[in-house]
Design a protein around this motif. Sequence first.
Motif, PDB file in Angstrom:
ATOM      1  N   ASP A  33       2.878 -16.144   2.252  1.00 30.95           N
ATOM      2  CA  ASP A  33       1.977 -16.767   1.265  1.00 30.95           C
ATOM      3  C   ASP A  33       2.001 -15.897   0.009  1.00 30.95           C
ATOM      4  N   TYR A  39      -6.552 -21.255  -6.298  1.00 32.75           N
ATOM      5  CA  TYR A  39      -7.944 -20.851  -6.036  1.00 32.75           C
ATOM      6  C   TYR A  39      -7.942 -19.410  -5.580  1.00 32.75           C
ATOM      7  N   LEU A  83       4.288 -25.468   4.717  1.00 34.59           N
ATOM      8  CA  LEU A  83       3.030 -25.978   4.154  1.00 34.59           C
ATOM      9  C   LEU A  83       2.818 -25.507   2.719  1.00 34.59           C
ATOM     10  N   TYR A 152       2.184 -34.819  -8.419  1.00 33.38           N
ATOM     11  CA  TYR A 152       2.065 -34.234  -7.073  1.00 33.38           C
ATOM     12  C   TYR A 152       2.729 -35.145  -6.044  1.00 33.38           C
ATOM     13  N   LYS A 156       6.124 -34.552  -3.520  1.00 31.24           N
ATOM     14  CA  LYS A 156       6.117 -34.665  -2.046  1.00 31.24           C
ATOM     15  C   LYS A 156       7.166 -35.681  -1.582  1.00 31.24           C
ATOM     16  N   VAL A 182      -7.439 -33.819   4.359  1.00 34.51           N
ATOM     17  CA  VAL A 182      -7.867 -32.948   5.461  1.00 34.51           C
ATOM     18  C   VAL A 182      -9.148 -32.221   5.013  1.00 34.51           C
TER      19      VAL A 182
END
Length: 319
Positions: A33, A39, A83, A152, A156, A182
């Motif tokens: 990561d 954020y 992910l 976005y 994908k 989610v």
Amino acid sequence: MNKGILVTGAAGFIGSHLCESLLTQGHQVSGIDNFDPFYDRSIKETNLAGFIGHPSFDFIEGDAGDRNVLEKMERKPSVVIHLAAKAGVQPSLKDPSAYIRSNILMTNTVLEWMREQGIRKLLFASSSSVYGNMEEMPFREDQLVDFPVSPYAFTKRSCELMNYTYHQLYKLDVVNLRFFTVYGERQRPDLAIHKFVDKILREQAIQLYGNGDTSRDYTYWKDTVGGIEGALKYITGRENVFESINLGNNSPVKLIELVREIASLLKVEPEIVYEDKKQGDVDITYADIGKAQRLLGYRPATGLAEGLQNFITWFRAKT
Ligand code: NAD
């Protein structure tokens, strides 16, 4: 059991829950990561805190789109669960090239590295956004998904297509998992439930874009993680796999109903400000989960009230 699993985006919302669950089941897990500033880094450090010292977990801080970072991995995995991404629809309208660089180019680097290393299995985090404003519902994986309405979404969808090319050319086994909104503990702070709970508890007005009629197929993280693990089993035992599979809840909820549910759990009457619907946001997401049930044994089991209550309990404990 797999030789080892690489989870990119391991410090994020879904990634950290997934790593914890895989470790509990006895897998060897590596995480990458880069603490993308989308954020706060401290939130991601807290996500990692519960398993960072686990003997079966190693972690590299760095960009999964950088070959030098991938090459630092001491243990070569047999499966990659990719992910890592710039997530979020609205920011992608403001800076589409950042999304293209991060999501598409990073995924290509991961695919090239897998090809060269002889790593044959990929689970890819795709999104319900690939369906755009599809009129036929619920969304099925055999529908044509050529109409993304945000940068976005097109990143994908582009990655799904690129994964297919690598499957054809180099026999990579791939499952594109299309996640549907989610939520739950550790949910990203930019997402609606997190923002609403935060604002209502601070006695601030919440903004609803549109008239509250837009709907989302909210899926509790434990159900999503269960689906990813189902896909892991599926891809591990098979050759020549290329599938796209919805991981949703098959139960869309209107935005205004979501707000009412949150308000009733918090026992507060929220102040609502209605604003114009935003470009790039779809009207509804609604997953047909028949394929996930058939192939992965996927059975989402968490109702909205229960999932929201878990989120609220977590949120109150951290603030
Ligand atoms: P998240 O932002 O919490 O997690 C993503 C993680 O990836 C972050 O920790 C970030 O620092 C990391 N990252 C970003 N770019 C990176 C890079 N170049 N190298 C290494 N790490 C990088 O988001 P999330 O909600 O957990 O989403 C995980 C994945 O699922 C994403 O691909 C997202 O697009 C997809 N998805 C999420 C949802 C949802 O509702 N949360 C819905 C559909 C799809």
